[in-house]
Write a protein that holds these residues in place. Structure first.
Motif, PDB file in Angstrom:
ATOM      1  N   SER A 176     -32.210 -62.825  77.075  1.00 37.44           N
ATOM      2  CA  SER A 176     -31.091 -63.705  76.753  1.00 37.44           C
ATOM      3  C   SER A 176     -30.207 -63.049  75.700  1.00 37.44           C
ATOM      4  O   SER A 176     -30.684 -62.323  74.830  1.00 37.44           O
ATOM      5  N   TYR A 177     -28.905 -63.353  75.787  1.00 33.56           N
ATOM      6  CA  TYR A 177     -27.963 -62.857  74.791  1.00 33.56           C
ATOM      7  C   TYR A 177     -28.178 -63.498  73.423  1.00 33.56           C
ATOM      8  O   TYR A 177     -27.748 -62.956  72.410  1.00 33.56           O
ATOM      9  N   SER A 178     -28.782 -64.687  73.390  1.00 33.17           N
ATOM     10  CA  SER A 178     -28.880 -65.421  72.133  1.00 33.17           C
ATOM     11  C   SER A 178     -30.171 -66.213  72.066  1.00 33.17           C
ATOM     12  O   SER A 178     -30.831 -66.448  73.083  1.00 33.17           O
ATOM     13  N   GLN A 179     -30.520 -66.670  70.873  1.00 33.69           N
ATOM     14  CA  GLN A 179     -31.698 -67.507  70.712  1.00 33.69           C
ATOM     15  C   GLN A 179     -31.494 -68.853  71.396  1.00 33.69           C
ATOM     16  O   GLN A 179     -32.430 -69.417  71.970  1.00 33.69           O
ATOM     17  N   ARG A 180     -30.249 -69.358  71.366  1.00 34.30           N
ATOM     18  CA  ARG A 180     -29.976 -70.609  72.078  1.00 34.30           C
ATOM     19  C   ARG A 180     -30.269 -70.454  73.570  1.00 34.30           C
ATOM     20  O   ARG A 180     -30.896 -71.309  74.187  1.00 34.30           O
ATOM     21  N   GLY A 181     -29.829 -69.334  74.153  1.00 29.42           N
ATOM     22  CA  GLY A 181     -30.086 -69.094  75.565  1.00 29.42           C
ATOM     23  C   GLY A 181     -31.573 -68.997  75.862  1.00 29.42           C
ATOM     24  O   GLY A 181     -32.061 -69.504  76.879  1.00 29.42           O
TER      25      GLY A 181
END
Length: 331
Positions: free
Chosen positions: A118-123
């Protein structure tokens, strides 16, 4: 290493560069339907797999790419692994009964992958919420530059506050809002627009009308950007996109960005900048005025920007996450 990719649509204003290491195979993207019903068929994908015969495949974890299941089956039939790479799986705005169906279908789609990046922790959290094993999810923050090695020395504030925007001049970047916001500032900051694109003529006309001090310097890349970042006090991106955010931070600038798909969440924090609602012009004006009113705070935030891209989010860290994901497939 080989890369298979089709050309972006004209309205995306994405230009393909040359690869120095990997083999590049140009595919053909067949675009079907539009809007919420958009699908893309990557013509030639299986032929490329047959010719290249990879040990591991990393591909976009996007259910709108309808050739993906065929590619995954091709790899698995030969006992090889596939890693999905994407932004995450944000909640849908569809009616409730469609949300439940869509969530189930997204989970089924993701389950075909052997690991996810994922590009981000949210993703990553969104993937885990759909039932994908968290131990098989890796976060690789999207980066365009290595950790900075050059020295950054900044005055507390230039004699006249200076704001910089860097990026393609497209409607979705909302550079028109930035021009209007600067026109409302009592401090009348210097505004430098670095970039080119389909909206440039409209933006120049607007600037001539309401903020003639706006400077349009055209597209700049790499080392050409250095003197412009050095002369700035604040980087602002009012719309979507924005790989230049990391470059600005590498030059010790605090940043104002619009909230988006989660890729900015880990990069822009309370200590080094502001995230504003993407549809809220009033918030842009308020936050810009707040930033320009406190030189010492802006200086501290710029130092934190530099620390983040030096220690946490850069190409070296991104590559390390990919390596961890690849190594995890050995066991």
């Amino acid at each position: 290493m080989s890369l298979f990719a089709g050309m972006a649509m004209d309205e995306e204003s994405v230009k393909a560069g040359k690869l120095q290491i990997a083999n590049y195979k140009l595919g053909e993207n067949v675009h079907l339907f539009g809007g919420a019903f958009y699908l893309c068929y990557q013509k030639g994908l299986i032929n490329w797999l047959t010719d290249w015969n990879p040990d591991v495949l990393i591909m976009e974890a996007n259910p709108r790419y309808i050739a993906t299941p065929s590619a995954v089956k091709w790899m698995h039939a030969r006992g090889r692994k596939v890693i999905g790479w994407g932004l995450g799986a944000p909640p849908s705005n569809s009616p409730h009964f469609l949300q439940k169906w869509g969530k189930r279908q997204r989970g089924v789609f993701l389950s075909q992958f052997d690991a996810l990046i994922s590009y981000s922790q949210r993703g990553a959290d969104e993937y885990a919420a759909l039932g994908f094993p968290r131990e098989k999810i890796f976060v690789a923050h999207n980066s365009v530059a290595p950790a900075p090695t050059f020295q950054v020395s900044r005055p507390k504030f230039h004699e006249k506050p200076s704001i910089i925007f860097v990026g393609r001049l497209q409607a979705r970047k909302r550079v028109n809002w930035l021009i209007r916001a600067c026109a409302e500032m009592g401090s009348k900051p210097r505004l430098v627009i670095v970039g080119d694109g389909p909206e440039r003529e409209k933006l120049e006309l607007l600037a001539n009308e309401i903020y003639p001090a706006t400077e349009f310097v055209g597209a700049k890349h790499g080392a050409e950007l250095t003197p412009y970042f050095a002369e700035a006090d604040l980087f602002v991106l009012p719309g979507t996109g924005g790989l230049a955010v990391q470059e600005a931070m590498a030059h010790g600038l605090p940043v104002i960005v619009a909230k988006g798909d989660g890729t900015q969440d880990d990069l822009v924090r309370a200590g080094n900048g502001w995230q504003i609602p993407p549809e809220d012009y009033g918030a842009l004006v308020q936050v810009t005025r707040e930033a320009l009113s406190d030189a010492s705070r802006v200086g501290r935030m710029g130092e934190e920007s530099l620390r983040i891209v030096t220690e946490e989010i850069n190409i070296e860290k991104m590559v390390a996450s990919f390596v961890r994901a690849l190594n995890s497939l050995r066991y």
